[in-house]
Design a protein around this motif. Structure first.
Motif, PDB file in Angstrom:
ATOM      1  N   UNK A   1       0.663  -1.229  -0.007  1.00 53.26           N
ATOM      2  CA  UNK A   1       0.180  -0.017   0.090  1.00 53.26           C
ATOM      3  C   UNK A   1       0.936   1.233   0.044  1.00 53.26           C
ATOM      4  N   UNK A   2       0.325   2.283  -0.641  1.00 50.10           N
ATOM      5  CA  UNK A   2       1.127   3.645  -0.747  1.00 50.10           C
ATOM      6  C   UNK A   2       0.393   4.519   0.025  1.00 50.10           C
ATOM      7  N   UNK A   3       1.306   5.561   0.601  1.00 50.13           N
ATOM      8  CA  UNK A   3       0.522   6.601   1.295  1.00 50.13           C
ATOM      9  C   UNK A   3       1.286   7.846   0.644  1.00 50.13           C
ATOM     10  N   UNK A   4       0.436   9.025   0.994  1.00 51.52           N
ATOM     11  CA  UNK A   4       1.194  10.232   0.500  1.00 51.52           C
ATOM     12  C   UNK A   4       2.214  10.565   1.363  1.00 51.52           C
ATOM     13  N   UNK A   5       3.361  10.959   1.130  1.00 49.69           N
ATOM     14  CA  UNK A   5       4.445  11.223   1.635  1.00 49.69           C
ATOM     15  C   UNK A   5       4.998  12.855   1.724  1.00 49.69           C
ATOM     16  N   UNK A   6       4.059  13.531   0.989  1.00 49.17           N
ATOM     17  CA  UNK A   6       4.444  15.096   0.960  1.00 49.17           C
ATOM     18  C   UNK A   6       3.061  15.701   0.745  1.00 49.17           C
ATOM     19  N   UNK A   7       2.801  16.559   1.465  1.00 46.99           N
ATOM     20  CA  UNK A   7       1.761  17.618   0.920  1.00 46.99           C
ATOM     21  C   UNK A   7       1.966  18.945   1.459  1.00 46.99           C
TER      22      UNK A   7
ATOM     23  N   UNK B   1      -2.873  10.179   7.784  1.00 47.00           N
ATOM     24  CA  UNK B   1      -3.211   8.864   7.303  1.00 47.00           C
ATOM     25  C   UNK B   1      -2.336   8.106   6.763  1.00 47.00           C
ATOM     26  N   UNK B   2      -2.170   6.708   7.211  1.00 47.65           N
ATOM     27  CA  UNK B   2      -1.019   5.765   6.735  1.00 47.65           C
ATOM     28  C   UNK B   2       0.102   5.954   7.391  1.00 47.65           C
ATOM     29  N   UNK B   3       0.296   6.937   8.424  1.00 53.89           N
ATOM     30  CA  UNK B   3       1.428   6.835   9.504  1.00 53.89           C
ATOM     31  C   UNK B   3       1.172   7.079  10.729  1.00 53.89           C
TER      32      UNK B   3
END
Length: 129
Positions: A2-8, A30-32
């Motif tokens: 599964x991949x998650x956003x790592x930058x925003x 979300x995801x971390x």
């Protein structure tokens, strides 16, 4: 995997007004999984945030501008690079009597939340047990 956003990017045009400031709750992410929360806060010129008492402990990190920070019965100058620890159950607020926005980052946690986080995670990488 599964991949998650790592930058925003922080969307300054979409800040929400609460506690007498404009802010964005950025953590948890979300995801971390993490045992704390956090958010970007902007206190507008000539305003004072709502006096409140947290059940959590907080850490304020001044990012830009200057203000006065009141914690309990103490009032102190608070400006870029300053860090303040706010004990739980202590009233606090920020006074921006300058002509510029005051930006700070807040991190909050409480021991029950931390212990629940640790009980659900099996290693230091933050992976779920």
């Amino acid at each position: 995997m599964e991949t998650f956003d790592i930058y925003r990017k922080t969307r300054f045009g979409a800040l929400v007004h609460e506690y007498g400031l404009d802010g964005s709750r950025l953590l948890p992410w979300a995801g971390y999984p993490m045992p704390f929360g956090g958010g970007w806060c902007v206190v507008r010129p000539g305003t004072t945030t709502q006096t409140h008492t947290q059940i959590d402990q907080e850490l304020f990190i001044a990012i830009e501008g200057s203000a006065r920070l009141v914690i309990g019965d103490q009032q102190m100058p608070f400006s870029k690079g300053d860090i303040a620890a706010i004990p739980k159950h202590t009233h606090h607020y920020v006074i921006n009597d300058s002509a510029e926005d005051f930006h700070f980052y807040v991190i909050w946690w409480d021991l029950n939340h931390v212990n629940n986080f640790l009980a659900q995670h099996n290693d230091t990488t933050g992976c779920l047990a």
